[in-house]
Design a protein around this motif. Structure first.
Motif, PDB file in Angstrom:
ATOM      1  N   UNK B  85       0.537  -1.173  -0.072  1.00 38.58           N
ATOM      2  CA  UNK B  85       0.271  -0.307   0.583  1.00 38.58           C
ATOM      3  C   UNK B  85       1.614   0.629  -0.284  1.00 38.58           C
ATOM      4  N   UNK B  86       0.180   2.046  -0.772  1.00 39.59           N
ATOM      5  CA  UNK B  86       1.126   3.181  -1.299  1.00 39.59           C
ATOM      6  C   UNK B  86       0.437   5.036  -0.048  1.00 39.59           C
ATOM      7  N   UNK B  87       0.253   4.253   1.435  1.00 44.31           N
ATOM      8  CA  UNK B  87      -0.783   5.624   2.345  1.00 44.31           C
ATOM      9  C   UNK B  87      -0.164   6.589   2.404  1.00 44.31           C
ATOM     10  N   UNK B  88       1.246   6.335   2.370  1.00 42.85           N
ATOM     11  CA  UNK B  88       2.372   7.314   2.952  1.00 42.85           C
ATOM     12  C   UNK B  88       2.533   8.213   1.898  1.00 42.85           C
ATOM     13  N   UNK B  89       2.770   7.811   0.961  1.00 50.97           N
ATOM     14  CA  UNK B  89       3.067   8.392  -0.278  1.00 50.97           C
ATOM     15  C   UNK B  89       2.654   9.838  -1.456  1.00 50.97           C
ATOM     16  N   UNK B  90       3.508  10.718  -1.396  1.00 49.39           N
ATOM     17  CA  UNK B  90       2.620  11.917  -1.671  1.00 49.39           C
ATOM     18  C   UNK B  90       3.068  11.752  -3.169  1.00 49.39           C
ATOM     19  N   UNK B  91       2.327  13.160  -3.711  1.00 54.12           N
ATOM     20  CA  UNK B  91       2.511  13.784  -5.553  1.00 54.12           C
ATOM     21  C   UNK B  91       1.380  12.407  -5.884  1.00 54.12           C
ATOM     22  N   UNK B  92       1.509  12.824  -7.524  1.00 51.68           N
ATOM     23  CA  UNK B  92       0.669  11.980  -8.058  1.00 51.68           C
ATOM     24  C   UNK B  92       2.138  11.286  -9.150  1.00 51.68           C
ATOM     25  N   UNK B  93       0.613  10.275  -9.661  1.00 51.82           N
ATOM     26  CA  UNK B  93       1.726   9.128 -10.327  1.00 51.82           C
ATOM     27  C   UNK B  93       3.155   9.532 -11.431  1.00 51.82           C
ATOM     28  N   UNK B  94       3.195  11.166 -12.001  1.00 52.45           N
ATOM     29  CA  UNK B  94       3.928  11.122 -13.347  1.00 52.45           C
ATOM     30  C   UNK B  94       5.787  11.368 -11.805  1.00 52.45           C
ATOM     31  N   UNK B 121      -4.557   4.819 -15.935  1.00 54.36           N
ATOM     32  CA  UNK B 121      -4.279   5.043 -14.081  1.00 54.36           C
ATOM     33  C   UNK B 121      -4.282   6.845 -14.103  1.00 54.36           C
ATOM     34  N   UNK B 122      -5.593   6.936 -12.693  1.00 57.40           N
ATOM     35  CA  UNK B 122      -5.233   8.612 -13.577  1.00 57.40           C
ATOM     36  C   UNK B 122      -4.567   9.393 -12.509  1.00 57.40           C
ATOM     37  N   UNK B 123      -4.017  10.444 -13.579  1.00 61.44           N
ATOM     38  CA  UNK B 123      -2.794  11.049 -13.339  1.00 61.44           C
ATOM     39  C   UNK B 123      -2.890  13.012 -12.168  1.00 61.44           C
ATOM     40  N   UNK B 124      -4.237  12.840 -12.104  1.00 58.83           N
ATOM     41  CA  UNK B 124      -4.096  13.752 -11.191  1.00 58.83           C
ATOM     42  C   UNK B 124      -4.480  13.566 -10.163  1.00 58.83           C
ATOM     43  N   UNK B 125      -4.615  11.915  -9.595  1.00 58.85           N
ATOM     44  CA  UNK B 125      -5.266  11.838  -8.190  1.00 58.85           C
ATOM     45  C   UNK B 125      -3.922  11.835  -7.326  1.00 58.85           C
ATOM     46  N   UNK B 126      -3.995  12.217  -6.299  1.00 60.31           N
ATOM     47  CA  UNK B 126      -2.469  11.817  -5.139  1.00 60.31           C
ATOM     48  C   UNK B 126      -2.441  10.134  -5.171  1.00 60.31           C
ATOM     49  N   UNK B 127      -0.511   9.776  -5.042  1.00 64.74           N
ATOM     50  CA  UNK B 127      -0.577   8.111  -5.108  1.00 64.74           C
ATOM     51  C   UNK B 127      -1.277   7.862  -4.089  1.00 64.74           C
ATOM     52  N   UNK B 128      -1.578   8.218  -2.998  1.00 62.23           N
ATOM     53  CA  UNK B 128      -2.090   7.461  -1.753  1.00 62.23           C
ATOM     54  C   UNK B 128      -3.234   8.126  -2.228  1.00 62.23           C
TER      55      UNK B 128
END
Lengths: 124, 291
Positions: B85-94, B121-128
């Motif tokens: 899980x990447x719940x603590x990751x910031x930023x968007x996919x790219x 894959x949505x690129x405008x959503x935060x990874x978490x």
């Protein structure tokens, strides 16, 4: 071509049989190009080395031949060769298992012959 | 040039628990390998040692003769993808990928973009904030686009639904053909993935119990069905994986190939011979109550 693979048999063998089937039933004629490794890999999700193994067996058997940089093609005489092989296999497999089943049911060879004749008539 | 992996008597203890015992194997490279094992068999532990995330208690793993642990040169060659899980990751996919790609000399951003589109894959959503399935897809994209000479997917498909897994399998095979490299896929979803493997390694209770060419393995078991006495007579002395009696009929699965003579013998005993699947072979080789 088949829609899916049978997980009970080695895959390279199924690739080989699939190409052979296509040659026997006329979908692939002599000098036609066989499907490419990439096409088969993508379609069936199988390892490329496995496809190559199937192809290489067909090359060794003289059914396919390689054109460098182009692909695999059906060799001249492939149809005749496969038909002979299939005829023999027909006896070993179909006829054997038919007789095996007939024996279980107590059906005589004479009765089998009659059954085949009446089937023939029904087919017209 | 293919990278050879050599594991030499790798053992791992973790909090007094023996996780891996004396594991040795060699991988020639530039093949797709399947690492099969039940849950808790030690798949992730073994792959963590290979990816130099964990130091073995004894033994070692080397790539082209160089030990992997604390070896920056080798570590750059290995990407280890787990479905975490990447719940603590910031930023968007790219952005997330761009940051990671600094450590991946072969990272192909164009390919990553194509994969983003294929997996939707949505690129405008935060990874978490991505769904479980989309986080899985992001992991898979990173693993593929990194184009590392040694690419490890440890049950990376877990969060994916069936259509996404299909895309994943297809991309692994396609990209492997275009950029041959060593790909290791660990799984217990055998029937779905077995056709992708060229070689199979089976691990059970921390030990390597099998390393074989996948096609050979698929061809190395036989099921025998027939009258109880006849089956017993035939399988006597053979390596029996499973026996089942139903009325007067018996089914036995045996390990090993039959000789021409044995096939004739089976015919004479009116036995029906059939293949057994890799999945069945796996189940019987790794079941707990085996003697």
């Amino acid at each position: 071509m088949r829609s899916s693979l049978d997980e009970n048999k080695p895959i390279f063998q199924q690739i080989r049989e699939m190409i052979e089937d296509d040659i026997v039933n006329g979908n692939l004629k002599e000098e036609d190009q066989a499907p490419s490794t990439n096409q088969l890999v993508a379609y069936y999700k199988i390892n490329p080395a496995t496809v190559l193994k199937g192809f290489n067996q067909l090359v060794d058997a003289g059914i396919l031949y390689k054109k460098r940089g182009v692909g695999m093609f059906v060799a001249a005489g492939a149809y005749q060769m496969l038909r002979e092989q299939r005829k023999q296999a027909f006896q070993e497999q179909y006829v054997w298992s038919m007789m095996h089943e007939a024996e279980k049911l107590g059906i005589s060879v004479e009765e089998i012959k009659n059954m085949i004749d009446s089937m023939k008539e029904r087919q017209g | 040039m293919p990278h050879k992996i050599k594991a030499d008597k790798v053992s791992l203890q973790f909090q007094n628990k023996q996780v891996l015992t004396n594991i040795s194997f060699e991988l020639e490279g530039e093949k797709i390998y399947g690492l099969l094992g039940r849950n808790g068999a030690g798949k992730t532990s073994l792959l963590s040692v290979l990816a130099a995330f964990v130091k073995p208690t004894s033994g070692s793993i080397a790539v082209d003769g160089e030990h992997v642990f604390e070896n920056a040169n080798v570590m750059e060659q290995i990407v280890f993808i787990r479905d975490v899980k990447m719940d603590d990751e910031n930023g968007k996919a790219k952005k997330y990928m761009k940051d990671l790609s600094i450590f991946r000399p072969n990272f192909d951003m164009d390919y990553a973009e194509r994969l983003i589109q294929r997996f939707k894959l949505p690129t405008d959503t935060e990874v978490s904030k991505l769904s479980r399935g989309m986080q899985s897809a992001l992991h898979a994209i990173i693993g593929l686009a990194s184009r590392c000479p040694i690419t490890i997917f440890d049950e990376a498909y877990l969060g994916m639904d069936a259509p996404a897994r299909e895309i994943f399998y297809e991309e692994v095979l396609n990209d492997f053909m275009e950029h041959p490299r060593t790909i290791i896929l660990s799984t217990h979803l055998i029937s779905e993935m077995e056709s992708m493997f060229e070689e199979v390694l089976i691990i059970d209770q921390g030990q390597m119990i099998m390393h074989e060419d996948a096609e050979t393995l698929r061809d190395s078991g036989v099921s025998v069905t027939g009258a109880v006495e006849q089956v017993d007579l035939f399988v006597n002395g053979k390596h029996i994986l499973k026996e089942q009696v139903l009325g007067g009929t018996k089914l036995a699965m045996i390990y090993g190939q039959l000789s021409e003579q044995e096939i004739e013998e089976a015919k004479a005993l009116k036995l029906t011979l059939g293949p057994i699947t890799l999945q069945e072979l796996f189940i019987h080789l790794t079941k707990e109550d085996k003697q």
